[in-house]
Design an enzyme around this catalytic site. Structure first.
Site, PDB file in Angstrom:
ATOM      1  CG  HIS A  79      -1.797   1.199   1.339  1.00  0.00           C
ATOM      2  ND1 HIS A  79      -2.871   1.399   0.505  1.00  0.00           N
ATOM      3  CD2 HIS A  79      -1.769   2.281   2.156  1.00  0.00           C
ATOM      4  CE1 HIS A  79      -3.465   2.538   0.832  1.00  0.00           C
ATOM      5  NE2 HIS A  79      -2.813   3.091   1.820  1.00  0.00           N
ATOM      6  CG  ASN A 106      -3.298  23.477   3.460  1.00  0.00           C
ATOM      7  OD1 ASN A 106      -3.368  23.296   2.252  1.00  0.00           O
ATOM      8  ND2 ASN A 106      -2.344  22.952   4.210  1.00  0.00           N
ATOM      9  CB  THR A 107      -8.144  21.135   1.162  1.00  0.00           C
ATOM     10  OG1 THR A 107      -8.477  19.750   1.024  1.00  0.00           O
ATOM     11  CG2 THR A 107      -8.445  21.864  -0.139  1.00  0.00           C
ATOM     12  CG  HIS A 123       5.764   1.700  11.008  1.00  0.00           C
ATOM     13  ND1 HIS A 123       5.533   2.602   9.989  1.00  0.00           N
ATOM     14  CD2 HIS A 123       4.868   0.688  10.822  1.00  0.00           C
ATOM     15  CE1 HIS A 123       4.556   2.151   9.208  1.00  0.00           C
ATOM     16  NE2 HIS A 123       4.142   0.992   9.694  1.00  0.00           N
ATOM     17  CG  ASN A 127      -7.562   8.717  14.928  1.00  0.00           C
ATOM     18  OD1 ASN A 127      -7.898   9.767  15.470  1.00  0.00           O
ATOM     19  ND2 ASN A 127      -8.411   7.735  14.692  1.00  0.00           N
TER      20      ASN A 127
END
Length: 618
Positions: free
Chosen positions: A12, A558-559, A131, A309
């Site tokens: 992914h 902001n996007t 990670h 998250n």
């Protein structure tokens, strides 16, 4: 000189990253070049970009580091299929050709991609170690606790440990199939969103609901202990043996089959989103509390998909046991490429790690850049070549004026961001004071669900004036949610809110003016905050300062610069096509400003349907 190439691939969001004598030189996701969202293919174009940015050939690489151990992951896959056999044969039949053709032969694939000139040593690192390395080594901390949370690596789904100097050490883990990430993805799937990309939609949906299923989840699906360890009842899930995330018992428990994608959202789905968000926050909090007690550390670093998250992150920072938190901006699999390269440099080669008080992520601006001359040449044959500004001060004043007039601006500047967030290099900007801006951006430009909130960017030193964060606290990577300050909120009729709480049309709920900056204020008065400063993004800082001088508001919407289903734009051509095909008003390509006129509207009309058809069906 030691050159280390990190790679993540085949699962992914494939990516590549290059570290040169310990410095992070370049990193990018393959999707940005192929225009295939979350492209899992071997990142050949990202590798070529990283080598080009460093001025290297494959033959000059010393090490190539892969972000997990394919053989160990294959062992987990086989053991899982055997455990659940004969159930899961269809999934097994589909998975095996991919593994036998590509995934088990990563060494051969890497050698083939780099060519005969490469004699680099290959290193296969543990997934959660990469990670952890991506979280700790770029962080500003000399010492910190480390927590990694995702779906699954080889076997681990959750780990914690410590980082000190140039070493990381993971001491505890939770193993597959018990996974907080997969639990959240199960609810993502059940609520009708796409797994591995729709989790942030579920997070955005949660404030519309009430956590009425929280206790049911804790009683039936997950046994969550005080120390944050947990166990899932696999009778409710299908991800070990099937092609779906949830099973019949899950559906019976929550009142019916999964929501069909694109169908109407019901209050039940909003309540489910609120409930799993509450459970996730509680689990993250307990894990962090236990890690703080075990390690004695005052700082924390986070990585893994669950670390994206930002609601849980904001709550953990405000209420948790740590003084400060740093989160890897590319916390998902893409960041594993970066972590793998840094793991080799610091952990295996034992190279020192300088501490400067700021992170070494370079604002996550690690992707390609395009100079003004090249952009001018690209625009030369376009219907409207735009206006080029020689002075930055004039440019930002002009664009600030357009934003203050309510124009929606595509902002393309400098090096592209690494990670899932647009941080002011490939962004769409707007006026947060406009009550209509949220709906305009969602429906006319992004072509996405109307309930989803937008993020504010704000000058770092001004952030405590508008949001409930401590002075000096920063959120440069848009990974923390903070409440809008009480004195910036606008009174709303309580009776109107009570009636609206059950309104199935989320557009009416989200468009209620709740603060002085309604376009970035979610229904629970929260905002996904990005702080901007001169050190990380000087031109965007000056634009915010210019907008503040005009309006008294140091905040902008902001996007990400893309439409639904499309990766964030990479090149000027990508940006120009998106500008033409949407209702965006202005495009700023480095020093050139284009405003949509009749000529550009005609040029865009022909390409619009083809463009949207290519990307919209995510």
């Amino acid at each position: 000189m030691t050159a280390i190439l990190g790679i993540s691939a085949f699962y992914h969001d494939s990516a590549a990253a290059l570290v040169l004598d310990g410095e992070l030189v370049a990193a990018a996701q393959e999707e940005r070049f192929t225009r295939i969202k979350h492209d899992p293919a071997f990142p050949s174009r990202a590798v070529a970009y990283c080598l080009g940015e460093a001025g290297l050939t494959p033959g000059q690489l010393d090490y190539v580091a892969f972000y997990d151990k394919p053989l160990t992951k294959f062992e987990r896959l086989l053991e899982t299929y055997l455990t659940f056999a004969p159930a899961g044969f269809r999934s097994f039949r589909l998975a095996m050709p991919l593994w036998l053709k590509d995934k088990l032969h990563m060494r051969r694939t890497i050698r083939h991609a780099l060519g005969d000139s490469s004699r680099a040593r290959l290193v296969f690192a543990d997934h959660h170690e990469t990670h952890a390395a991506s979280a700790f080594f770029p962080s500003p901390f000399e010492r910190a606790a480390i927590i990694t949370l995702d779906g699954v690596g080889e076997w681990s789904t959750t780990t914690f440990g410590v980082g000190e100097g140039n070493r990381i050490r993971l001491t505890d883990h939770i193993a597959f199939p018990h996974s907080l990430g997969l639990l959240y993805s199960a609810f993502t799937y059940y609520c009708g969103f796409k797994v591995n990309s729709g989790e942030y939609k579920l997070m955005g949906l949660a404030p519309y609901g009430r956590p009425v299923y929280r206790d049911v989840i804790l009683q039936r699906l997950i046994d969550l202990k005080d120390d944050g360890s947990f166990w899932l009842d696999m009778d409710y899930f299908q991800y070990c043996q099937g092609l779906t995330m949830t099973g019949r018992r899950f559906h019976d428990l929550f009142g019916g089959p999964p929501r069909a994608p694109e169908s109407d959202l019901e209050q039940r789905h909003m309540d489910l989103a609120a409930s799993i968000q509450a459970v996730t926050e509680e689990a993250v909090f307990r894990i962090a509390r236990h890690a703080a007690a075990r390690t004695g550390m005052r700082n924390l670093v986070l990585a893994g998909g669950v670390a994206l998250n930002c609601v849980a992150n904001g709550w953990l920072l405000r209420e948790g046991p740590f003084d400060d938190i740093w989160i890897q901006p590319a916390a998902g699999d893409a960041g594993g490429a970066l972590g793998a390269a840094l793991f080799v440099w610091h952990q295996l080669l034992e190279k020192p790690r300088p501490i400067t008080g700021r992170d070494s992520q370079k604002g996550s601006f690690l992707g390609p850049r395009f100079d003004a001359e090249g952009i001018a040449a690209f625009l030369a044959d376009k219907p409207s070549p735009g206006r080029r500004f020689d002075a930055e001060e004039e440019l930002v004043e002009h664009v600030a004026g357009l934003l203050a007039e309510g124009k929606v601006v595509g902002w393309f500047q400098g090096r592209m961001e690494f990670g899932p967030r647009a941080l002011g290099a490939r962004s769409i900007l707007g006026d947060p004071r406009s009550p209509a801006m949220q709906a305009t951006m969602n429906l006319k430009i992004k072509f996405r669900e109307s309930f989803r909130p937008f993020a504010p960017i704000i000058l770092r030193d001004r952030a405590p004036e508008w949001f409930d964060i401590e002075p000096g606290q920063e959120s440069p990577y848009m990974l923390l949610v903070a409440p809008v300050r009480e004195d910036r909120r606008v009174p709303v009729d309580p009776e109107a809110l009570r009636v609206m709480a059950d309104d199935p049309d989320l557009r009416r709920r989200v468009n209620v003016v709740r603060s002085e900056i309604p376009a970035v204020t979610h229904v629970d008065y929260s905002a996904r905050l990005q702080t901007v400063d001169e050190g990380r993004n000087p031109r965007l800082t000056r634009l915010l300062e210019a907008f503040d001088r005009l309006t008294g508001c140091p905040v902008l919407v902001n996007t990400s610069f893309n439409v639904r289903g499309e990766p964030i734009v990479c090149t000027p051509e990508d940006a120009y096509r998106c500008f033409l095909a949407t209702d965006m008003d202005v495009l700023v390509l480095e020093d050139t400003v284009l405003t949509k006129d009749e000529a550009t509207r005609r040029a865009g009309a022909a390409a619009r349907e083809e463009y949207l058809a290519q990307f919209q069906l995510d």
